[in-house]
Write a protein that holds these residues in place. Sequence first.
Motif, PDB file in Angstrom:
ATOM      1  N   ARG A   1       0.821  -1.213   0.000  1.00 44.57           N
ATOM      2  CA  ARG A   1       0.000   0.000   0.000  1.00 44.57           C
ATOM      3  C   ARG A   1       0.859   1.269   0.000  1.00 44.57           C
ATOM      4  O   ARG A   1       0.363   2.370   0.243  1.00 44.57           O
ATOM      5  N   GLY A   2       2.166   1.107  -0.255  1.00 44.88           N
ATOM      6  CA  GLY A   2       3.047   2.264  -0.387  1.00 44.88           C
ATOM      7  C   GLY A   2       3.469   2.877   0.932  1.00 44.88           C
ATOM      8  O   GLY A   2       3.817   4.062   0.985  1.00 44.88           O
ATOM      9  N   MET A   3       3.499   2.072   1.982  1.00 41.88           N
ATOM     10  CA  MET A   3       3.850   2.573   3.320  1.00 41.88           C
ATOM     11  C   MET A   3       5.145   1.917   3.786  1.00 41.88           C
ATOM     12  O   MET A   3       5.270   1.445   4.917  1.00 41.88           O
ATOM     13  N   ASP A   4       6.131   1.926   2.911  1.00 41.08           N
ATOM     14  CA  ASP A   4       7.380   1.196   3.118  1.00 41.08           C
ATOM     15  C   ASP A   4       8.119   1.599   4.390  1.00 41.08           C
ATOM     16  O   ASP A   4       8.743   0.757   5.048  1.00 41.08           O
ATOM     17  N   ALA A   5       8.076   2.875   4.744  1.00 40.41           N
ATOM     18  CA  ALA A   5       8.869   3.364   5.875  1.00 40.41           C
ATOM     19  C   ALA A   5       8.189   3.147   7.219  1.00 40.41           C
ATOM     20  O   ALA A   5       8.739   3.526   8.254  1.00 40.41           O
ATOM     21  N   SER A   6       7.018   2.548   7.212  1.00 44.01           N
ATOM     22  CA  SER A   6       6.342   2.260   8.477  1.00 44.01           C
ATOM     23  C   SER A   6       7.210   1.346   9.344  1.00 44.01           C
ATOM     24  O   SER A   6       7.954   0.509   8.841  1.00 44.01           O
ATOM     25  N   ARG A   7       7.089   1.529  10.644  1.00 40.29           N
ATOM     26  CA  ARG A   7       7.921   0.761  11.574  1.00 40.29           C
ATOM     27  C   ARG A   7       7.063  -0.245  12.339  1.00 40.29           C
ATOM     28  O   ARG A   7       6.019   0.104  12.890  1.00 40.29           O
ATOM     29  N   LEU A   8       7.516  -1.494  12.353  1.00 37.12           N
ATOM     30  CA  LEU A   8       6.808  -2.551  13.069  1.00 37.12           C
ATOM     31  C   LEU A   8       7.602  -2.971  14.298  1.00 37.12           C
ATOM     32  O   LEU A   8       8.829  -3.146  14.229  1.00 37.12           O
ATOM     33  N   HIS A   9       6.908  -3.126  15.403  1.00 44.83           N
ATOM     34  CA  HIS A   9       7.495  -3.642  16.639  1.00 44.83           C
ATOM     35  C   HIS A   9       6.844  -4.991  16.921  1.00 44.83           C
ATOM     36  O   HIS A   9       5.622  -5.092  16.994  1.00 44.83           O
ATOM     37  N   VAL A  10       7.650  -6.012  17.053  1.00 47.95           N
ATOM     38  CA  VAL A  10       7.138  -7.346  17.361  1.00 47.95           C
ATOM     39  C   VAL A  10       7.460  -7.630  18.825  1.00 47.95           C
ATOM     40  O   VAL A  10       8.626  -7.678  19.228  1.00 47.95           O
ATOM     41  N   LEU A  11       6.412  -7.808  19.620  1.00 49.18           N
ATOM     42  CA  LEU A  11       6.554  -8.003  21.065  1.00 49.18           C
ATOM     43  C   LEU A  11       6.091  -9.424  21.397  1.00 49.18           C
ATOM     44  O   LEU A  11       4.912  -9.746  21.274  1.00 49.18           O
ATOM     45  N   GLU A  12       7.038 -10.250  21.808  1.00 49.29           N
ATOM     46  CA  GLU A  12       6.753 -11.671  22.002  1.00 49.29           C
ATOM     47  C   GLU A  12       6.670 -12.008  23.485  1.00 49.29           C
ATOM     48  O   GLU A  12       7.449 -11.514  24.304  1.00 49.29           O
ATOM     49  N   ARG A  13       5.690 -12.847  23.833  1.00 52.68           N
ATOM     50  CA  ARG A  13       5.513 -13.422  25.166  1.00 52.68           C
ATOM     51  C   ARG A  13       5.642 -12.364  26.261  1.00 52.68           C
ATOM     52  O   ARG A  13       6.409 -12.518  27.220  1.00 52.68           O
ATOM     53  N   LEU A  14       4.880 -11.316  26.101  1.00 50.40           N
ATOM     54  CA  LEU A  14       4.956 -10.173  27.007  1.00 50.40           C
ATOM     55  C   LEU A  14       4.635 -10.557  28.446  1.00 50.40           C
ATOM     56  O   LEU A  14       3.696 -11.308  28.708  1.00 50.40           O
ATOM     57  N   GLY A  15       5.408 -10.008  29.370  1.00 51.56           N
ATOM     58  CA  GLY A  15       5.153 -10.190  30.794  1.00 51.56           C
ATOM     59  C   GLY A  15       5.790 -11.415  31.407  1.00 51.56           C
ATOM     60  O   GLY A  15       5.682 -11.630  32.621  1.00 51.56           O
ATOM     61  N   GLY A  16       6.459 -12.232  30.597  1.00 50.95           N
ATOM     62  CA  GLY A  16       7.064 -13.451  31.112  1.00 50.95           C
ATOM     63  C   GLY A  16       8.577 -13.431  31.022  1.00 50.95           C
ATOM     64  O   GLY A  16       9.180 -12.479  30.491  1.00 50.95           O
ATOM     65  N   PRO A  17       9.208 -14.469  31.466  1.00 52.60           N
ATOM     66  CA  PRO A  17      10.683 -14.506  31.467  1.00 52.60           C
ATOM     67  C   PRO A  17      11.282 -14.587  30.061  1.00 52.60           C
ATOM     68  O   PRO A  17      12.476 -14.302  29.896  1.00 52.60           O
ATOM     69  N   HIS A  18      10.490 -14.970  29.084  1.00 54.27           N
ATOM     70  CA  HIS A  18      11.006 -15.082  27.713  1.00 54.27           C
ATOM     71  C   HIS A  18      10.559 -13.921  26.835  1.00 54.27           C
ATOM     72  O   HIS A  18      10.577 -14.016  25.604  1.00 54.27           O
ATOM     73  N   GLU A  19      10.184 -12.822  27.446  1.00 54.53           N
ATOM     74  CA  GLU A  19       9.750 -11.642  26.689  1.00 54.53           C
ATOM     75  C   GLU A  19      10.875 -11.159  25.768  1.00 54.53           C
ATOM     76  O   GLU A  19      12.051 -11.146  26.141  1.00 54.53           O
ATOM     77  N   ARG A  20      10.466 -10.758  24.553  1.00 55.35           N
ATOM     78  CA  ARG A  20      11.430 -10.214  23.601  1.00 55.35           C
ATOM     79  C   ARG A  20      10.726  -9.175  22.729  1.00 55.35           C
ATOM     80  O   ARG A  20       9.584  -9.365  22.320  1.00 55.35           O
ATOM     81  N   ILE A  21      11.453  -8.066  22.458  1.00 53.37           N
ATOM     82  CA  ILE A  21      10.891  -6.984  21.639  1.00 53.37           C
ATOM     83  C   ILE A  21      11.902  -6.634  20.560  1.00 53.37           C
ATOM     84  O   ILE A  21      13.066  -6.343  20.853  1.00 53.37           O
ATOM     85  N   ARG A  22      11.436  -6.653  19.299  1.00 55.47           N
ATOM     86  CA  ARG A  22      12.283  -6.281  18.174  1.00 55.47           C
ATOM     87  C   ARG A  22      11.513  -5.359  17.241  1.00 55.47           C
ATOM     88  O   ARG A  22      10.274  -5.333  17.261  1.00 55.47           O
ATOM     89  N   ALA A  23      12.242  -4.614  16.420  1.00 59.90           N
ATOM     90  CA  ALA A  23      11.594  -3.653  15.522  1.00 59.90           C
ATOM     91  C   ALA A  23      12.258  -3.688  14.149  1.00 59.90           C
ATOM     92  O   ALA A  23      13.431  -4.064  14.006  1.00 59.90           O
ATOM     93  N   SER A  24      11.492  -3.260  13.133  1.00 56.41           N
ATOM     94  CA  SER A  24      12.003  -3.240  11.765  1.00 56.41           C
ATOM     95  C   SER A  24      11.150  -2.313  10.918  1.00 56.41           C
ATOM     96  O   SER A  24       9.948  -2.145  11.184  1.00 56.41           O
ATOM     97  N   ARG A  25      11.758  -1.721   9.881  1.00 62.06           N
ATOM     98  CA  ARG A  25      10.983  -1.046   8.850  1.00 62.06           C
ATOM     99  C   ARG A  25      10.210  -2.078   8.050  1.00 62.06           C
ATOM    100  O   ARG A  25      10.631  -3.221   7.890  1.00 62.06           O
ATOM    101  N   ALA A  26       9.069  -1.661   7.517  1.00 60.23           N
ATOM    102  CA  ALA A  26       8.232  -2.590   6.766  1.00 60.23           C
ATOM    103  C   ALA A  26       8.974  -3.153   5.551  1.00 60.23           C
ATOM    104  O   ALA A  26       8.908  -4.354   5.259  1.00 60.23           O
ATOM    105  N   ASP A  27       9.683  -2.291   4.815  1.00 58.44           N
ATOM    106  CA  ASP A  27      10.339  -2.737   3.583  1.00 58.44           C
ATOM    107  C   ASP A  27      11.645  -3.481   3.825  1.00 58.44           C
ATOM    108  O   ASP A  27      12.282  -3.948   2.873  1.00 58.44           O
ATOM    109  N   ALA A  28      12.055  -3.598   5.085  1.00 54.06           N
ATOM    110  CA  ALA A  28      13.278  -4.341   5.397  1.00 54.06           C
ATOM    111  C   ALA A  28      12.999  -5.453   6.413  1.00 54.06           C
ATOM    112  O   ALA A  28      13.919  -5.958   7.046  1.00 54.06           O
ATOM    113  N   PHE A  29      11.742  -5.845   6.514  1.00 53.19           N
ATOM    114  CA  PHE A  29      11.372  -6.796   7.558  1.00 53.19           C
ATOM    115  C   PHE A  29      11.997  -8.158   7.278  1.00 53.19           C
ATOM    116  O   PHE A  29      11.766  -8.766   6.231  1.00 53.19           O
ATOM    117  N   ALA A  30      12.785  -8.636   8.248  1.00 51.63           N
ATOM    118  CA  ALA A  30      13.430  -9.932   8.093  1.00 51.63           C
ATOM    119  C   ALA A  30      13.516 -10.662   9.422  1.00 51.63           C
ATOM    120  O   ALA A  30      14.321 -11.593   9.571  1.00 51.63           O
TER     121      ALA A  30
END
Length: 400
Positions: free
Chosen positions: A163-192
């Motif tokens: 939809r032409g929103m390449d520079a949008s930023r995504l934050h992936v927040l995994e297993r929030l609130g627990g001992p294995h919580e992890r947070i990572r971020a990426s631009r939409a057009d470079a998501f890997a």
Amino acid sequence: MSAPWLSLIGLGEDGAEALTPAARARVAQASLIVGGARHLAMINAPSERLPWPSPLADALPRILAQRGKPTVVLASGDPFFYGVGDLIARHVAPDEIFCLPAPSAFSLAAARLKWSQQDCALLSLHGRAFERVTPHLQPRARIIALSWDETTPARLARHLVARGMDASRLHVLERLGGPHERIRASRADAFALDDIAPLNVVAVEVDADGAANIIPLAPGLPDDWFEHDGQLTKRDIRAITLSALAPRKGELLWDVGAGAGSIAIEWMLSDPSNRAIAIERDAARAARIARNALSLGVPDLRVVNGEAPQALAELETPQAIFIGGGADETTLAAAWSALPRFGRIVVNAVTIETQGLLAAAYRDKGGELLHLQMAHARPIGRFHALDPAMAVLQWRATKR
């Protein structure tokens, strides 16, 4: 009953240790504990256990059979925020339920990102159509969404790029609130990002410039956004028609002779709680309506492939009806009869015969009768002239 027998208890990734004393007491006293396998594994209690079946509603008979006995239903975070609470509350009286929520995934995500929840669109893409995110992709919007599984963040990144929103930023927040919580971020057009946990929340900061494909907040989408065969309420007339239909939150529209489904789609875009049924006799057009609804972010549009007035007979009562094609005397009468008191009807006509029907309806039932005609500039040699489209006679009325 002197006290609620059914307890809805929110449980986070921090496990049973984080439960309040009141929640622990109810778990210890329960004769039956219902929950997902992950939640049941966190609880150390001798009670009978019932893992959630699929679909969840299949557990209701067993839960309802417990009435009067202490019973616990475990849920993720807040049971009444995209949780099982709504399902339970539709079958159990409020005074029979005691709820102890934990922080929701939305609360935890907002706290980690330092975002104000009231300024975010809070969505669930778990068990719901992914395309519902599309209308929320607005410039500078912040979105927090519950993921279906580990594939959702990458799918959302691809959707943003498409939809032409390449520079949008995504934050992936995994297993929030627990001992294995992890947070990572990426631009939409470079998501890997890989190795994403199935239990995750994805948050988006939308970056959309004027070239992006943004669904406007006002009615009157460009005609070429719809797949159609010419049977389409054109953009300018459509905007006037939607204004006349006056959509209100949570209402149902019948779009009779829907063509490309543009009126029904824009009705639903006016508010996420609005619903519509598109009635179309031509099977190819009916399939086209479904594709348009999916691409424009209202996948829950119901399409009925049938001919009015017969196809209207068993439909849920609407608050508004639009007839844009195939308005004859029988269909008009059936539509008016189906409307409840204070229901609205709008009918557009281009042929003299149908315009005669609308003149009679105006005489007999009141409302308003409008002559609508648009003209667009087109070149004539070195100059330009206004080229008028076919005139539309519009009848709009409220049933009293």
